[in-house]
Structures are given as structure tokens and as C-alpha cells.
Design a protein around this motif. Structure first.
Motif, PDB file in Angstrom:
ATOM      1  N   MET A   1      33.192 -79.315  17.639  1.00  9.89           N
ATOM      2  CA  MET A   1      33.718 -78.035  16.905  1.00  9.89           C
ATOM      3  C   MET A   1      34.610 -78.739  15.869  1.00  9.89           C
ATOM      4  SD  MET A   1      36.084 -74.952  18.549  1.00  9.89           S
ATOM      5  CE  MET A   1      37.466 -76.188  19.108  1.00  9.89           C
ATOM      6  N   GLU A   2      34.850 -77.733  14.776  1.00  9.28           N
ATOM      7  CA  GLU A   2      35.591 -78.312  13.718  1.00  9.28           C
ATOM      8  C   GLU A   2      36.302 -76.746  13.114  1.00  9.28           C
ATOM      9  OE1 GLU A   2      35.694 -79.774   8.929  1.00  9.28           O
ATOM     10  OE2 GLU A   2      33.627 -79.679  10.188  1.00  9.28           O
ATOM     11  N   LEU A   3      37.567 -76.814  13.396  1.00  2.00           N
ATOM     12  CA  LEU A   3      38.480 -75.639  13.157  1.00  2.00           C
ATOM     13  C   LEU A   3      38.565 -75.838  11.547  1.00  2.00           C
ATOM     14  CD1 LEU A   3      40.630 -75.019  16.309  1.00  2.00           C
ATOM     15  CD2 LEU A   3      38.368 -73.844  15.792  1.00  2.00           C
ATOM     16  N   LEU A   4      38.536 -74.800  10.928  1.00  2.00           N
ATOM     17  CA  LEU A   4      38.819 -74.894   9.407  1.00  2.00           C
ATOM     18  C   LEU A   4      40.287 -74.292   8.909  1.00  2.00           C
ATOM     19  CD1 LEU A   4      35.191 -74.181   7.856  1.00  2.00           C
ATOM     20  CD2 LEU A   4      36.430 -76.570   8.369  1.00  2.00           C
ATOM     21  N   LYS A   5      40.167 -73.027   9.325  1.00  2.00           N
ATOM     22  CA  LYS A   5      41.415 -72.344   8.913  1.00  2.00           C
ATOM     23  C   LYS A   5      41.871 -71.296  10.262  1.00  2.00           C
ATOM     24  CE  LYS A   5      42.674 -68.662   5.496  1.00  2.00           C
ATOM     25  NZ  LYS A   5      41.956 -67.787   4.389  1.00  2.00           N
ATOM     26  N   LYS A   6      43.268 -71.146  10.536  1.00  2.00           N
ATOM     27  CA  LYS A   6      43.645 -70.093  11.360  1.00  2.00           C
ATOM     28  C   LYS A   6      43.604 -68.742  10.642  1.00  2.00           C
ATOM     29  CE  LYS A   6      46.921 -69.260  15.106  1.00  2.00           C
ATOM     30  NZ  LYS A   6      48.210 -69.774  15.883  1.00  2.00           N
ATOM     31  N   GLY A  86      35.881 -71.525  11.865  1.00  2.00           N
ATOM     32  CA  GLY A  86      35.244 -72.720  12.045  1.00  2.00           C
ATOM     33  C   GLY A  86      33.744 -72.986  12.109  1.00  2.00           C
ATOM     34  N   ILE A  87      33.567 -74.168  12.669  1.00  2.00           N
ATOM     35  CA  ILE A  87      32.102 -74.666  12.574  1.00  2.00           C
ATOM     36  C   ILE A  87      31.748 -75.256  14.092  1.00  2.00           C
ATOM     37  CG2 ILE A  87      30.222 -75.975  11.819  1.00  2.00           C
ATOM     38  CD1 ILE A  87      31.565 -76.131   8.800  1.00  2.00           C
ATOM     39  N   VAL A  88      30.831 -74.564  14.601  1.00  2.00           N
ATOM     40  CA  VAL A  88      30.401 -75.194  15.980  1.00  2.00           C
ATOM     41  C   VAL A  88      28.934 -75.986  16.005  1.00  2.00           C
ATOM     42  CG1 VAL A  88      31.912 -73.811  17.267  1.00  2.00           C
ATOM     43  CG2 VAL A  88      29.667 -72.910  16.795  1.00  2.00           C
TER      44      VAL A  88
END
Length: 206
Positions: A1-6, A86-88
Motif C-alpha cells: 500500500m502507498e498512501l499519497l495524500k490525506k 492511495g494505491i494498493v
């Protein structure tokens, strides 16, 4: 998982209400009745900007009412989480049991496994599952894939598995499941996408 922006919770609520204008039969009928959108699928796509402007004008309380009318537990869950774009990976995600009439055996594992089965059935002209709603709908979504993927408010919404236990009861545990946008996601993953960009809900640290 990559969190890009809250992001703020209201953004997720906007996404759900906006996407339902195009995917929920009840909302679509209501929109047609009020002349908000036209009935054809082509017209729905042509009216993306118009409907988005209307949704963006809604107060959070109005969005809450729409979401609660659909499923009260969903509104509760949205308000319990921190939200990110984000991206999973496909192995991190599962889907609702029986989404769109999808055989439960297809959804027991990860989205990756479900997408492989979908791809196989979509290629099989003699598939005995041709009448399953998701099998009929996914090819229509594939035709509009590039348009849909450009719209932030048509991204899927992912909830952490366990927040609403019955959604994955009896299934193999995955980190997340698709709360909204399953058939859109299956359309993308069955045509080659290896990861999913989405609104991702994360349990808050207490």
C-alpha cells in the motif's frame, strides 16, 4: 500500500454520492425523474461535470442523509476512519460477498484472484455465467475505462476489513475490501491493471 495524500472525510462522501448517481438504479431513476441526468449510459458520461457540480454544492449533512438512506453502517464506518488517496496491490483487497450477483466462490480470496476468474469468464463466449449482473455490466464499463479513470470521484472506496464484519464473513481475510466501485475495479483489473488507486480508509490511532 502507498498512501499519497490525506483527504477530508467529506471527499469520500462526495465520491460515494457522485458515483451512485451513475451506478445505483434507484438514484439514477430519481435523477432522471428530476431531469438531473438523462437515461442513456452515453448521456450519463456526458453529464459527469454537471452532476459533479451539483454534488459539490451539497452540505455534508445532505451527503450523510443520502449515505444513511443507502446503508447506515456505511456512514458510521466512514466517520470512524482517517482517509487517504492511495494505491494498493490487488492481493491486499477483497470484494463484498455476492457483489452484482458474482458467485461467492469467486470472491473468497483477493481481488487478484477474482479478477483472474472474471477475465476468464469474459473471454468465454459459452460461459454459463453470462446472465450474472456483474458479468453483463463489466464489459460496458470497460468501454468507458479511460473516461472513468480520469475522474477522482469515481475512484473505488476501500474500507479496512473488520469494520463491518458481515461484508467478508466466511471469506479469506484481506487488508481491505471494496465498499463502493467493485465493478469499476473489476473492469480495470480484468483488463490489465496491476494496482488500484482509491480512497483508502485507515483505522485512527487511539
Amino acid at each position: 500500500m502507498e498512501l499519497l495524500k490525506k483527504v477530508k472525510t467529506i471527499e469520500v462522501k462526495r465520491c460515494f454520492v457522485f458515483s451512485q448517481r451513475f451506478t445505483s438504479k434507484n438514484m439514477r431513476k430519481e435523477s432522471v425523474k428530476k431531469k438531473i441526468i438523462k437515461p442513456s449510459k452515453e448521456a450519463l458520461l456526458n453529464n459527469l461535470d454537471k452532476v459533479k457540480k451539483q454534488v459539490l454544492k451539497l452540505k455534508e449533512s445532505s451527503l450523510d442523509n443520502v449515505i444513511a438512506d443507502e446503508y447506515k453502517k456505511r456512514l458510521w464506518a466512514y466517520n470512524q476512519l482517517d482517509w487517504y488517496i492511495g494505491i494498493v496491490d490487488l492481493t491486499e483487497v477483497g470484494i463484498w460477498r455476492r457483489t452484482g450477483g458474482t458467485p461467492e466462490s469467486w470472491a473468497k480470496g483477493s481481488l487478484k484472484e477474482t479478477a483472474i476468474r472474471f477475465k476468464k469468464e469474459l473471454r468465454n463466449e459459452n460461459s454459463r455465467f453470462k446472465k450474472v449482473r456483474s458479468i453483463k455490466v463489466v464489459p460496458q464499463i470497460i468501454k468507458s475505462k479511460q473516461i472513468i479513470k480520469k475522474e477522482k470521484y469515481l475512484m473505488p472506496i476501500l474500507l479496512p476489513t473488520g469494520i463491518i464484519p458481515e461484508t467478508r464473513k466466511g471469506m479469506r481475510k484481506t487488508r481491505f475490501y471494496i465498499d463502493d466501485g467493485t465493478m469499476r475495479t473489476l473492469a480495470f483489473t480484468s483488463t490489465g491493471d496491476k494496482r488500484v488507486k482509491a480512497f483508502i480508509g485507515i483505522f485512527r490511532n487511539k
